[in-house]
Design a protein around this motif. Structure first.
Motif, mmCIF file in Angstrom:
data_model
loop_
_atom_site.group_PDB
_atom_site.id
_atom_site.type_symbol
_atom_site.label_atom_id
_atom_site.label_comp_id
_atom_site.label_asym_id
_atom_site.label_seq_id
_atom_site.Cartn_x
_atom_site.Cartn_y
_atom_site.Cartn_z
ATOM 1 N N THR A 238 0.834 -1.201 0.000
ATOM 2 C CA THR A 238 0.000 0.000 0.000
ATOM 3 C C THR A 238 0.867 1.249 0.000
ATOM 4 O O THR A 238 0.623 2.201 -0.768
ATOM 5 N N LYS A 239 1.883 1.258 0.853
ATOM 6 C CA LYS A 239 2.816 2.392 0.889
ATOM 7 C C LYS A 239 3.464 2.615 -0.469
ATOM 8 O O LYS A 239 3.558 3.756 -0.961
ATOM 9 N N ASN A 242 1.036 3.943 -3.107
ATOM 10 C CA ASN A 242 0.779 5.359 -2.825
ATOM 11 C C ASN A 242 1.963 6.234 -3.236
ATOM 12 O O ASN A 242 1.772 7.347 -3.756
ATOM 13 N N ARG A 263 -6.799 2.768 -4.275
ATOM 14 C CA ARG A 263 -7.978 2.770 -3.414
ATOM 15 C C ARG A 263 -8.239 1.379 -2.843
ATOM 16 O O ARG A 263 -8.515 1.226 -1.641
ATOM 17 N N ASN A 266 -5.565 0.577 -0.195
ATOM 18 C CA ASN A 266 -5.777 1.339 1.035
ATOM 19 C C ASN A 266 -6.935 0.769 1.834
ATOM 20 O O ASN A 266 -6.857 0.663 3.069
ATOM 21 N N ASN A 269 -5.720 -2.504 3.372
ATOM 22 C CA ASN A 269 -4.800 -2.267 4.485
ATOM 23 C C ASN A 269 -5.557 -1.842 5.740
ATOM 24 O O ASN A 269 -5.217 -2.261 6.855
ATOM 25 N N ASP A 270 -6.595 -1.025 5.576
ATOM 26 C CA ASP A 270 -7.414 -0.639 6.728
ATOM 27 C C ASP A 270 -8.137 -1.839 7.327
ATOM 28 O O ASP A 270 -8.283 -1.954 8.552
#
Length: 293
Positions: A238-239, A242, A263, A266, A269-270
């Motif tokens: 994810t990092k 981004n 999207r 992210n 990952n949440d």
């Protein structure tokens, strides 16, 4: 001049096996990890109690840390060490182009050569010594370290003379890897909805034009087996995606596909803290099940 004494900062999932492979070649290696060095140090390495201690006793220091903030923090400790011996810092971390450029500026101000050298190949590749390195910086410095690089990497590429170029290649690589994982997951889930077996789909895809790293490695070895153990965190992919979106936008490049992929990562990952990135398959599969109930 070839370095005689080496240092390694960061003994996590990638750092520990890379350091282990350096030590296995009989090279003089001292190690440090702020989370605890003694329990993480590979055999045949010297344990030190600080980054400053490494800077005082080593010619070259390798870094394998989570992000740009951590990398610049280590560099700050190195360059502010009195009576330091270190003359080269090789950053194996994925920190993004901006942090690599900043690290280079800070090192250059005190006469240290900074090499931007992110790696790819995952934990399994780090353990097997088959990872790739994307090194940018001074070509002669790269040549002086080739023997050491081959101790833990099968493919140590020289990609350019400007620190930041290695990071650019790494984040575009990981954007493609992250895209392959998401796209392959959606494709396989569609096939399963049509009563196709996953193994059958993989057999066909991997000798057809849809083949990619997800279908050839992650699905047969980590997802079909339900081990979900690729050794690469959802937080890290994810990092990296981004970082790619941010840098591509800054360069004026379209991010239509990347925005969608970003999207999804992210959201995953949440929903999946501290998870392996192959668990995105279960995450997306469960989303489909939830919409049908």
């Amino acid at each position: 001049m070839k370095p005689e004494k080496l240092g390694f900062v960061g003994l996590g999932q990638m750092g520990a096996p890379m350091a282990k492979n350096i030590a296995k070649k009989g090279l003089d290696l001292s190690v440090f990890d702020k989370a605890g060095t003694r329990e993480r140090a590979p055999d045949n390495t010297s344990i030190v109690d600080s980054i400053s201690a490494l800077a005082k006793c080593c010619d070259t220091i390798f870094l394998s840390v989570p992000d740009g903030e951590a990398s610049l923090s280590v560099i700050s400790e190195i360059i502010t060490t009195n009576d330091r011996r270190v003359t080269v810092v090789i950053d194996l971390s994925t920190v993004g182009p901006a942090a690599a450029r900043e690290g280079n500026i800070q090192c250059k101000e005190v006469g240290i050569t900074y090499m931007d050298a992110p790696v790819s190949g995952g934990q399994a590749g780090a353990e097997a010594g088959t990872i790739s390195i994307m090194m940018a910086g001074d070509r002669d410095t790269k040549s002086e370290h080739d023997e050491i690089l081959h101790a833990f990497a099968k493919n140590p590429f020289y990609v350019g003379n400007e620190p930041g170029q290695g990071q650019a290649l790494k984040i575009l690589n990981n954007f493609l890897s992250g895209t392959a994982m998401i796209a392959s997951t959606e494709a396989i889930l569609y096939g399963l909805s049509q009563n196709l077996e996953m193994q059958t789909m993989l057999n066909v895809l991997n000798v057809s034009t849809g083949q990619n790293t997800a279908t050839s490695d992650k699905f047969p070895n980590r997802i079909l087996t339900e081990t979900f153990d690729a050794g690469f965190a959802t937080a890290l992919i994810t990092k990296d995606v981004n970082l790619f979106i941010e840098n591509a936008m800054n360069a004026g490049i379209s991010t239509n596909v990347a925005d969608t992929v970003g999207r999804i990562w992210n959201e995953a990952n949440d929903a999946l803290p501290d998870s392996d990135f192959t668990l995105v398959f279960k995450h997306l599969r469960d989303q489909i099940k939830a919409t049908k109930t």
